[in-house]
Scaffold this motif. Sequence first.
Motif, mmCIF file in Angstrom:
data_model
loop_
_atom_site.group_PDB
_atom_site.id
_atom_site.type_symbol
_atom_site.label_atom_id
_atom_site.label_comp_id
_atom_site.label_asym_id
_atom_site.label_seq_id
_atom_site.Cartn_x
_atom_site.Cartn_y
_atom_site.Cartn_z
ATOM 1 N N ALA A 142 0.843 -1.106 -0.111
ATOM 2 C CA ALA A 142 -0.022 0.102 0.115
ATOM 3 C C ALA A 142 1.088 1.250 0.069
ATOM 4 N N GLY A 143 0.541 2.296 -0.919
ATOM 5 C CA GLY A 143 1.088 3.561 -0.921
ATOM 6 C C GLY A 143 2.476 3.270 -1.294
ATOM 7 N N ARG A 144 3.175 2.354 -1.949
ATOM 8 C CA ARG A 144 4.569 2.194 -2.399
ATOM 9 C C ARG A 144 4.575 1.736 -3.859
ATOM 10 N N LYS A 145 5.608 1.940 -4.485
ATOM 11 C CA LYS A 145 6.077 1.364 -5.485
ATOM 12 C C LYS A 145 7.236 0.365 -5.212
ATOM 13 N N VAL A 146 6.985 -0.988 -5.706
ATOM 14 C CA VAL A 146 7.360 -2.122 -5.244
ATOM 15 C C VAL A 146 7.897 -3.044 -6.403
ATOM 16 N N VAL A 147 8.859 -3.441 -6.727
ATOM 17 C CA VAL A 147 9.232 -4.653 -7.550
ATOM 18 C C VAL A 147 9.238 -5.958 -6.833
ATOM 19 N N LEU A 148 8.394 -6.697 -7.344
ATOM 20 C CA LEU A 148 8.422 -8.170 -6.620
ATOM 21 C C LEU A 148 8.842 -9.171 -7.642
ATOM 22 N N PHE A 149 9.838 -9.887 -7.296
ATOM 23 C CA PHE A 149 10.070 -11.208 -8.205
ATOM 24 C C PHE A 149 10.098 -12.415 -7.307
ATOM 25 N N ALA A 150 9.644 -13.467 -7.745
ATOM 26 C CA ALA A 150 9.441 -14.657 -7.138
ATOM 27 C C ALA A 150 10.398 -15.854 -7.720
ATOM 28 N N VAL A 151 10.882 -16.858 -7.101
ATOM 29 C CA VAL A 151 11.511 -17.831 -7.479
ATOM 30 C C VAL A 151 11.045 -19.129 -6.813
ATOM 31 N N PRO A 152 11.065 -20.158 -7.431
ATOM 32 C CA PRO A 152 10.495 -21.603 -7.306
ATOM 33 C C PRO A 152 11.151 -21.817 -5.814
ATOM 34 N N GLY A 153 12.438 -21.447 -5.497
ATOM 35 C CA GLY A 153 13.129 -21.819 -4.434
ATOM 36 C C GLY A 153 14.576 -21.474 -4.245
ATOM 37 N N ALA A 154 14.680 -20.675 -2.977
ATOM 38 C CA ALA A 154 16.066 -20.400 -2.453
ATOM 39 C C ALA A 154 16.960 -21.322 -2.504
ATOM 40 N N PHE A 155 18.345 -21.104 -3.110
ATOM 41 C CA PHE A 155 19.561 -21.888 -3.144
ATOM 42 C C PHE A 155 19.300 -22.738 -4.526
#
Length: 162
Positions: A32-45
């Motif tokens: 809310a109230g912000r500009k955010v880049v979100l990226f998702a990955v299937p799994g850390a490491f």
Amino acid sequence: MTIAIGQSIPDVKIKKVAGDGAEDVNTAEFFAGRKVVLFAVPGAFTPTCTNNHLPGFVENYDAFKSRGIDDVAVLAVNDVHVMRAWARFTGAEDKLVFLADGNADFARALGLTLDLSAGGLGTRASRFSMLVEDGVVKQLNVEEAPGSAETSGAARLLEQLA
């Protein structure tokens, strides 16, 4: 159904890496109230996530910030302890916000899950990137193949911000 450009981020509780601990995060409030880049990955490491996807967002962090982005966040269906270890391992803990979607609740609410049960990994987040402004999806890039990080990479999102 998969979230689309113009739709609001669903309201789900997840965890955010915070130093040696974790913070509960309400996704509707986080965006809310912000500009955010979100990226998702299937799994850390995992190899593609660690070697190909995450580094582009770290390398382009300043470019995102110069375009008015408040935060660059990475999401994975891992617990917060794994996400903290990954943040430290990659050296990105001072740049990226690491979000743990341990039960895939947020990924499911977005309609962006991947069934990797055949490989023993269960339900994971699809590989994607998005720009969220004040809780609304403005750009969305979903990879067709989980082993690739081109469509959802930092360079593609930067082009869309130009």
